[in-house]
Design an enzyme around this catalytic site. Structure first.
Site, PDB file in Angstrom:
ATOM      1  CG  HIS A 125       6.705  27.074  37.794  1.00 56.94           C
ATOM      2  ND1 HIS A 125       5.719  26.282  38.326  1.00 56.94           N
ATOM      3  CD2 HIS A 125       6.349  28.368  38.041  1.00 56.94           C
ATOM      4  CE1 HIS A 125       4.809  27.067  38.909  1.00 56.94           C
ATOM      5  NE2 HIS A 125       5.166  28.325  38.743  1.00 56.94           N
ATOM      6  NE  ARG A 139      -4.243  -1.630   1.857  1.00 59.41           N
ATOM      7  CZ  ARG A 139      -4.455  -2.596   2.743  1.00 59.41           C
ATOM      8  NH1 ARG A 139      -3.678  -2.685   3.803  1.00 59.41           N
ATOM      9  NH2 ARG A 139      -5.421  -3.465   2.575  1.00 59.41           N
ATOM     10  N   GLY A 145       2.466   2.716   6.564  1.00 62.93           N
ATOM     11  CA  GLY A 145       1.611   1.716   7.192  1.00 62.93           C
ATOM     12  C   GLY A 145       0.346   2.282   7.805  1.00 62.93           C
ATOM     13  N   GLY A 168     -16.913  -2.193  20.689  1.00 64.25           N
ATOM     14  CA  GLY A 168     -15.586  -2.273  21.321  1.00 64.25           C
ATOM     15  C   GLY A 168     -15.167  -0.940  21.914  1.00 64.25           C
ATOM     16  CE  LYS A 221      -4.427  10.193  18.055  1.00 64.34           C
ATOM     17  NZ  LYS A 221      -4.417   8.735  17.976  1.00 64.34           N
ATOM     18  CG  ASP A 239       0.711  -3.505  15.146  1.00 62.62           C
ATOM     19  OD1 ASP A 239       1.453  -2.993  16.016  1.00 62.62           O
ATOM     20  OD2 ASP A 239      -0.336  -2.967  14.746  1.00 62.62           O
ATOM     21  CB  ILE A 269     -13.675  -6.079  18.692  1.00 62.08           C
ATOM     22  CG1 ILE A 269     -13.519  -6.792  17.340  1.00 62.08           C
ATOM     23  CG2 ILE A 269     -15.069  -5.495  18.805  1.00 62.08           C
ATOM     24  CD1 ILE A 269     -14.041  -8.177  17.392  1.00 62.08           C
ATOM     25  N   GLY A 270     -10.210  -4.939  18.403  1.00 59.64           N
ATOM     26  CA  GLY A 270      -8.851  -5.474  18.471  1.00 59.64           C
ATOM     27  C   GLY A 270      -8.298  -5.734  17.081  1.00 59.64           C
TER      28      GLY A 270
END
Ligand code: NAI
Length: 455
Positions: free
Chosen positions: A440, A34, A38, A181, A49, A307, A266-267
């Site tokens: 700070h 592709r 990825g 999910g 994002k 993965d 769902i994963g």
């Protein structure tokens, strides 16, 4: 020609390995069917994002009154958001292509499959072309899991059901979205689509959302998302996809979540089918490539990263695994460790964690104590989060006085969690950490505050 290394897959693991190996002087072939980058670059981390940033601006403007800001006729143009997403993706993919050129990597734009061993190593078919290399890195990534739910296959075919890939390119946002999910993908899309005006219902099999995160932070996040109109159905078992929604069972009753679009999240499953790994005897477990801590598979000359290892499916894990694999190929000592890998849910507010939670530390029988602080202890948080009720937790090993884990529900949590990750990775003691100066005011100062609160 014989390559020093053939990489299957051009996602974060594959392209980073190509970059590092090419830079070190190896002649690299990268096979990608592709687009380079990825899932992460094209249909995962980066696109989501950009969407979530637009939603954050829109939400901020809608709720600006408490900061003395008001606007009229405020609108969000989903199609324009998607166009900007495409522009960002194109720029970054262009960057990866440039890196490949800079490191003399030969990119084969084709589906790759291992054919077997060759006299000089391994033979891979990239489309119709045979590519031969001394070493192999399997970085073929993962795809959305599709369980055998009645009507699901048909729903995916008709487009009524989308995975994270298709949902990113919808021209028209759904009015009524049912998300199957309540994990990372489900929650990020639920957050975006509810922000832009959709009715969103999340159907989750377990009794909680957001996976293995700290339950207290998760329940605060859930309450926040509910306030924004997202409905959660927990302990709900999906029994079928119907024409107008998702059928599920909950508390012994059959219910229908009506929807004009369904997101399946769902994963994910490792992409090993059709990669020809069996031709060289690479060992798989539940469809994922098994590696050791140098990312070596059971076959000499074959490494795997990302993965496809079926473990810690995160782009930043993939980057590091790829580096370890390439270092091992180059004979440089390196080992993969998973103790300090940050995990972030990019909802608004963000939920970020690294290392152990109270629950995981207790399960492992570690001697720990936790400090829990309201995020309001940070001046910058208070300045920027009117009415915000985020919290953070610091988990410390009582015996060693070293940090075991940190989690936070806060804006910028994704950015400052790496500070805690560094402490864990470097094994710093609380006394060493106390000497580190934080800028700070920053939200990150909450970490320093927690360290000083530990007694
Ligand atoms: P996930 O594993 O995070 O969540 C899947 C959820 O679906 C779980 O809560 C599970 O209990 C539930 N589930 C499973 N079967 C179900 C069923 N039949 N009915 C209802 N609920 C069911 O998987 P997700 O969200 O698909 O993400 C996949 C991978 O992508 C993750 O491993 C994650 O690491 C990665 N990712 C990371 C992101 C990040 O770091 N911000 C963003 C997006 C994805």
């Amino acid at each position: 020609m014989t390559y020093d290394l053939i990489i299957l897959g051009g996602g974060p693991a594959g392209y980073l390995a190509a970059e590092r190996a090419g830079h070190a002087g190896l002649k690299v072939a990268l096979v990608e069917e592709r687009s380079l980058g990825g899932v992460c670059l094209n249909e995962g981390c980066i696109p989501t994002k950009t969407l979530l940033y637009s939603a954050k601006l829109y939400d901020g403007a809608k709720n600006g009154a408490k900061y003395g800001v008001s606007a009229e006729g405020l609108q969000i143009d989903h199609a324009a958001v998607v166009r900007r997403k495409d522009k960002v993706v194109k720029t970054l993919v262009g960057g990866v292509k440039a890196q490949m050129r800079a490191n003399q990597v030969d990119v084969f734009e084709a589906r790759g499959a291992v054919r077997g061993r060759a006299a000089e190593g391994f033979s891979v078919l990239a489309g119709e072309t045979e590519v031969v290399g001394k070493r192999l890195l399997v970085a073929t990534g993962s795809s959305p899991a599709v369980p055998p739910i009645p009507g699901l296959k048909e729903g995916l075919q008709s487009g009524f059901v989308a995975t994270s890939r298709e949902i990113l390119d919808l021209k028209e946002p759904p009015k009524n979205l049912c998300v199957i999910g309540g994990g990372v993908i489900g929650l990020e899309f639920a957050s975006y689509f509810s922000s832009i005006g959709a009715q969103v219902r999340v159907v989750e099999m377990l009794g909680h959302i957001a996976g293995e995160n700290d339950p207290e932070l998760v329940s605060l996040l859930k309450a926040d998302l509910e306030k924004r109109g997202i409905v959660f159905d927990l302990e709900a078992k999906v029994t079928g996809i119907e024409k107008n929604g998702v059928r599920y069972e909950q508390g012994g009753e059959s219910r229908l979540a009506e929807a004009d679009r369904v997101l399946l999240s769902i994963g994910r499953r490792a992409n090993t089918q059709g990669a020809g790994l069996e031709t060289v005897g690479v060992h798989l477990e539940r469809g994922a490539v098994v590696t050791d801590d140098r990312m070596r598979t059971n076959q000499p000359g074959v490494w795997a990263a990302g993965d496809v290892t079926g473990f810690s499916m995160l782009a930043h894990t993939a980057y590091r695994e790829a580096e370890v694999a390439v270092n091992d190929m180059l004979g440089l000592p390196d080992r993969m460790r998973y103790d300090a890998i940050p995990a972030v849910l990019y909802t608004n507010p963000e939920l970020a964690s690294v290392g152990e939670t109270e629950q995981s530390a207790a399960q492992k029988g570690l001697p720990f104590r936790a400090v829990k602080l309201p995020m309001r202890f940070s001046g910058r948080y208070l300045a920027e989060n009117e009415g915000g009720n985020g919290i953070m937790k610091l988990i410390v090993n009582e015996k060693t006085q070293r940090v075991l884990g940190v989690c936070a529900l806060s804006n910028y949590a994704s950015e400052f969690i790496v500070t805690a990750g560094t402490w864990i990775e470097a094994g710093l003691s609380l006394n060493q950490i106390k000497k580190i100066v934080f800028p700070h005011p920053t939200v990150s100062e909450i970490l320093r505050e927690a360290v000083f609160q530990y007694e």
